[in-house]
Design a protein around this motif. Structure first.
Motif, PDB file in Angstrom:
ATOM      1  N   LEU A   9      -2.815   0.173  -4.112  1.00 15.74           N
ATOM      2  CA  LEU A   9      -2.679  -1.144  -3.497  1.00 15.74           C
ATOM      3  C   LEU A   9      -2.310  -2.122  -4.592  1.00 15.74           C
ATOM      4  O   LEU A   9      -2.984  -2.175  -5.634  1.00 15.74           O
ATOM      5  CB  LEU A   9      -3.998  -1.561  -2.829  1.00 15.74           C
ATOM      6  CG  LEU A   9      -4.023  -2.937  -2.156  1.00 15.74           C
ATOM      7  CD1 LEU A   9      -3.090  -2.990  -0.952  1.00 15.74           C
ATOM      8  CD2 LEU A   9      -5.452  -3.292  -1.735  1.00 15.74           C
TER       9      LEU A   9
ATOM     10  N   LEU B 130      -7.640  -0.113   5.189  1.00 18.51           N
ATOM     11  CA  LEU B 130      -7.319  -1.457   4.724  1.00 18.51           C
ATOM     12  C   LEU B 130      -7.438  -2.406   5.898  1.00 18.51           C
ATOM     13  O   LEU B 130      -6.840  -2.170   6.957  1.00 18.51           O
ATOM     14  CB  LEU B 130      -5.893  -1.504   4.157  1.00 18.51           C
ATOM     15  CG  LEU B 130      -5.394  -2.883   3.712  1.00 18.51           C
ATOM     16  CD1 LEU B 130      -6.114  -3.338   2.458  1.00 18.51           C
ATOM     17  CD2 LEU B 130      -3.883  -2.866   3.485  1.00 18.51           C
TER      18      LEU B 130
ATOM     19  N   LEU C 209      -8.513   6.389   3.805  1.00 19.16           N
ATOM     20  CA  LEU C 209      -8.851   5.034   3.375  1.00 19.16           C
ATOM     21  C   LEU C 209      -8.602   4.076   4.531  1.00 19.16           C
ATOM     22  O   LEU C 209      -7.903   4.404   5.489  1.00 19.16           O
ATOM     23  CB  LEU C 209      -8.030   4.612   2.151  1.00 19.16           C
ATOM     24  CG  LEU C 209      -8.245   5.450   0.885  1.00 19.16           C
ATOM     25  CD1 LEU C 209      -7.186   6.535   0.810  1.00 19.16           C
ATOM     26  CD2 LEU C 209      -8.226   4.589  -0.361  1.00 19.16           C
TER      27      LEU C 209
ATOM     28  N   LEU D 173       0.861  -1.177   0.000  1.00 20.86           N
ATOM     29  CA  LEU D 173       0.000   0.000   0.000  1.00 20.86           C
ATOM     30  C   LEU D 173       0.892   1.219   0.000  1.00 20.86           C
ATOM     31  O   LEU D 173       1.782   1.350   0.857  1.00 20.86           O
ATOM     32  CB  LEU D 173      -0.900  -0.005   1.240  1.00 20.86           C
ATOM     33  CG  LEU D 173      -1.836   1.185   1.437  1.00 20.86           C
ATOM     34  CD1 LEU D 173      -2.880   1.245   0.329  1.00 20.86           C
ATOM     35  CD2 LEU D 173      -2.511   1.113   2.812  1.00 20.86           C
TER      36      LEU D 173
ATOM     37  N   LEU E  26      -9.876  -2.726   0.846  1.00 19.62           N
ATOM     38  CA  LEU E  26      -9.461  -1.323   0.893  1.00 19.62           C
ATOM     39  C   LEU E  26     -10.654  -0.470   0.491  1.00 19.62           C
ATOM     40  O   LEU E  26     -11.154  -0.579  -0.634  1.00 19.62           O
ATOM     41  CB  LEU E  26      -8.284  -1.064  -0.054  1.00 19.62           C
ATOM     42  CG  LEU E  26      -7.814   0.401  -0.143  1.00 19.62           C
ATOM     43  CD1 LEU E  26      -7.200   0.850   1.181  1.00 19.62           C
ATOM     44  CD2 LEU E  26      -6.830   0.594  -1.287  1.00 19.62           C
TER      45      LEU E  26
END
Length: 876
Positions: free
Chosen positions: A210, A326, A324, A84, A247
């Motif tokens: 990603l 993940l 974001l 990432l 994600l």
């Protein structure tokens, strides 16, 4: 092995987390993604071994990496199955900004050199909180100009830097920050903030990315290939073991994404080699789509590379933020919103470092220490290298050129690495270096002693250490010879961790015995306890290449190699004495290293390395025709003997009856070795000082060193005396004249290549070791043992006071005093004075011997991070 926090590991949530870090998996995800993977030995499959030209920066966006990945502000898992990171586009660059740009070794007038500005501002050992900052020009990035200008400059000129191009004038750049915070071990929040520092509104594309490391192209039967795909606006990861990650864009983002983009992590064979494409959507597909609008992203939204694209219009002086998250599918809902997670992890980081650094450290020094720790933690990288596979090639690819093992590392087919390792610098040196790692671990022990111990154990394991006992130096040449300081590092880590983990010492001790034996069998040509060593980590410091001196010329007996071995013997002696507490069998081994140290010290002092007229230790070249040529260069080579010292506690003597008896017998039979033993007359009078340099000689050596017109600079001890500015040393060897003079900045010599220069600048490793040794002398010697410091000042100081002052001089490189520019960046007012730049500290490889300007690698938070150790151990 103890994984708990050490004596300085702080309190609170982060300290508790570290106590259970392995069980809870908090280190499963971390900043283990390299800043550069192109131009490395691992990716070099050329016939001539020119790694820089084999895989240049121009290939990086289009060509699949074989061994590891790179990116900006990157996180990945321990096996680097997924990565990432961040990509950016300012709307005018010809390519996406996906990785840091810099010059390769052949391109730079002083070797390889990164041409970007970014900083590692904060991090915790569990990687629950990490902060990164980058300044990205709004004008077109001057790739060609940087290459052309540096190519036109000679070694006598400064490097041409990005700030010299004017792209930051008028504040026309983006301030990009990336914060990572973990809601749980496998639930990661990523916040990207972009501030428009310019005078006008501007637009930027922000692409959190990603992707999956290509593990499937190298075998005929790769098994299950992992994949990425879009599901309802979420990027879903399916790994071969059926683990699933997600994600997603967090509601806390200022804006929603413009699109999700997918391509394949396979080479763009059409662009690179004019061959049929491996995929219509190759590795550079997302970049070509964003920059040129091409149909190079998969409309089905599946692949092995992905990006979430945000196109942001930002008014002058304002900031936009995207967030974001993940997470493993089963850990996605932790019940905590992302902004709360970010705030809580930052608070915990503040609490943790308050406990580590304490209240006695001045605020400006505390900032330096914290950023040094952050740089160390961000410099962890996934290092993957199977040397046998690399030598033989992959079954799906053409075999490597013949003679590959003769170019480098052919003697190391056993070496297999698949580990997270602390690197010297994530761009310039994105590979482990054995002696750099030792310095990293000593500093790291203040915040994560468990990982520091794990790192020291790692390179001693059988898949790294050669069967003959040699330790691998670094990937450019595993067979090169670095100073043997792993025993020193192990002892310091042990002490910082509270002097309680004897199991750790025992584990490393037996492997270190093998390495010590390798040294005695291979680097003592005359069996006289004077060692050759070779390179010894001191690029350019000698008039000749000490690693490749032809045997027909003669033998170079080295003051530093000999002193390193004396020090090694002392450290193994100290370790054996500690281990005797739990097993008396170690008393026999302690005796062996006591005798070995005394024998080496006697040879160093009586067999030609000591020059009584100059009061200094020199290398001596024994020519084949019988002549001896002292290498009269006043440098760190001659100061390494000062570091060979150890204080033996008198209170231990009654429990060491056999050791004491054997010591008396040895001294009776070898009275010439007594000069290295000094009865304590200082604070602790029942202690004994073992020292290669006797106190009376020490005063003479240091009298010249502490002259500010010679080796003592305002910022520490220079690597070569400034006396050589007007008095260069010249020697003729095999018909060639070689010269050493004082070069306070970048090297004008091509010896060893690269940008390393130890011909005048200040650098941290040996300064730190000298400071430590002065403190040991100070403990054993009474207060009459003072030295004029600085020379000519008329002021007498104890060795402990001098050690503190040297430590303060080194620390001052990073401090602004009374509003003056920070010395390490004073050359550029933008970096050292502008409010948007001045608090972001760069930790350079070495520092100009006169001005203190930082030089060499710009993120050397490997050994330069030891400034944090100096700050925490200085008397106040």
């Amino acid at each position: 092995m103890s994984e708990g926090g050490g004596a300085g590991a702080g309190e609170g949530a982060e300290a508790r987390r570290m106590a259970e870090v392995e069980v809870a998996g908090w280190r499963d995800w971390g900043p283990y993604l390299a800043e550069r993977a192109w131009g490395t030995v691992r990716e070099d499959y050329s016939a001539d071994g020119d790694a820089w030209r084999s895989f240049p920066h121009d290939h990086a966006r289009s060509r699949t990496y074989r061994w590891n990945e790179d990116g900006m502000a990157g996180f990945c898992d321990l096996d680097q199955r997924w990565c990432l990171g961040l990509a950016l586009w300012n709307g005018v660059d010809p390519i996406l900004k996906e990785r840091m740009f810099g010059l390769s070794g052949p391109e730079g007038n002083h070797g390889e050199d990164v041409k970007e500005y970014w900083w590692y501002l904060d991090a915790t050992p569990s990687h629950s909180w990490n902060t990164w900052r980058y300044h990205y020009p709004q004008a077109a990035f001057p790739y060609e100009r940087l290459v052309e200008e540096n190519a036109a400059r000679s070694k006598l000129e400064d490097e041409f830097e990005l700030v010299d191009t004017g792209v930051f004038d008028d504040g026309r750049y983006w301030i990009v920050t990336v914060d990572y915070a973990k809601a749980s071990a496998h639930d990661l929040v990523m916040r990207v903030g972009v501030e428009n520092a310019g005078p006008e509104a501007a637009t930027i594309d922000v692409l959190p990315s990603l992707w999956l490391r290509n593990t499937w192209s190298w075998d005929v039967d790769p098994g299950v290939v992992p994949s990425l795909r879009a599901e309802d606006g979420v990027v879903v990861v399916t790994l071969p073991d059926e683990e699933r990650l997600r994600l997603r864009v967090d509601p806390a983002s200022d804006v929603r994404p413009d699109e999700l983009l997918f391509c394949d992590n396979v080479s763009d064979s059409a662009r690179l080699w004019a061959k049929p494409p491996l995929s219509p959507y190759p590795k550079d597909g997302i970049g070509d789509h964003v920059v040129s609008g091409l149909d190079t992203v998969n409309p089905e939204q599946v692949g092995t590379r992905s990006a979430v694209r945000f196109r942001l219009d930002v008014p002058a002086g304002e900031t936009r933020t995207v967030v974001l998250r993940l997470s493993r599918s089963e850990e996605e809902d932790t019940g905590a919103d992302s902004l709360s997670v970010l705030a809580e992890r930052r608070r915990e980081a503040d609490e943790f470092y308050a406990g580590v650094i304490g209240q006695d450290v001045p605020a400006d020094e505390a900032v330096v220490a914290r950023q040094a720790f952050a740089g160390l933690l961000w410099s962890k990288q996934f290092f993957h290298f199977d040397v046998r596979r690399w030598l033989e090639g992959d079954p799906t690819a053409p075999p490597p050129p013949p003679g590959r093992g003769g170019i480098r590392n052919g003697d190391w087919p056993h070496l297999v690495s698949h580990d997270v390792i602390l690197m010297p610098d994530p761009w310039e040196y994105p590979w482990f270096a054995a002696w750099d790692l030792a310095f990293h671990c000593v500093t790291l022990a203040h915040i994560d002693p468990g990982f520091a111990k794990q790192q020291l154990v790692l390179l001693l394991r059988e898949w790294y250490m050669h069967p003959n006992g040699q330790l691998p130096a670094y990937e450019w040449d595993f067979s090169d010879v670095n100073p043997p300081i792993e025993a020193w590092a192990a002892l310091r880590v042990y002490e910082i961790d509270g002097s309680r983990d004897q199991a750790f010492l025992g584990r490393v001790f037996h492997k270190l015995l093998m390495n010590f034996t390798w040294w005695t069998n291979n680097k003592d040509h005359g069996d006289n306890n004077l060692f050759e060593g070779g390179f010894m980590g001191l690029d350019n410091i000698a008039p000749v290449d000490r690693s490749t001196l032809p045997p027909a010329v003669g033998v170079l007996e080295q003051a530093d190699a000999t002193a390193w071995m004396a020090t090694y013997a002392l450290h193994l002696l100290e370790m054996a004495l500690v281990l005797t507490d739990r097993d008396p069998v170690y008393e026999d081994v302690a005796t062996k290293f006591f005798e070995h140290f005394l024998s080496i010290a006697a040879s160093a002092n009586d067999a030609g390395l000591w020059d009584d007229a100059d009061a200094f230790y020199y290398d001596v070249l024994h020519l084949a025709d019988g002549r001896d040529v002292p290498m009269r260069v006043r440098s760190l080579v001659g100061l390494v003997p000062v570091t060979a010292s150890l204080v033996l506690e008198g209170t231990r003597a009654p429990a060491l009856t056999e050791f004491m008896q054997r010591a008396r017998v040895f001294l009776e039979r070898n009275p010439q070795t007594r000069q290295a033993i000094h009865a304590g007359d200082g604070v602790a009078r029942d202690e004994t000082l073992l020292a290669l340099v006797p106190p009376e000689r020490l005063r003479r050596v240091l009298g010249g060193v502490f002259d500010e017109s010679r080796m003592l600079s305002p910022h520490g001890i220079r690597s070569i005396s400034a006396w050589h500015r007007e008095n260069p040393f010249t020697v003729e060897v095999a018909g060639t004249t070689a010269t050493v003079d004082y070069e306070p900045g970048e090297s004008t010599s091509g010896l060893f290549g690269g940008n390393s220069n130890w011909r005048g600048p200040v650098w941290f490793p040996l300064n730190a070791l000298i400071i430590e040794s002065l403190r040991r002398y100070d403990v054993s010697l009474d207060r009459s043992h003072t030295i004029e410091y600085p020379a000519g000042s008329g002021e007498q100081h104890s060795l402990g006071e001098i050690a503190d002052d040297l430590s303060a001089r080194l620390t001052s490189l990073f401090l602004s005093v009374d509003g003056a520019p920070r010395p390490s960046d004073a050359r550029y007012p933008l970096l050292s004075e502008d409010p948007r730049w001045r608090d972001n500290i760069a930790f350079y490889e070495y520092y100009h011997g006169d001005s203190g300007q930082g030089l060499g690698a710009a993120h050397q938070t490997g050994w330069t991070a030891i400034v944090a150790h100096l700050i925490l151990t200085r008397s106040r």
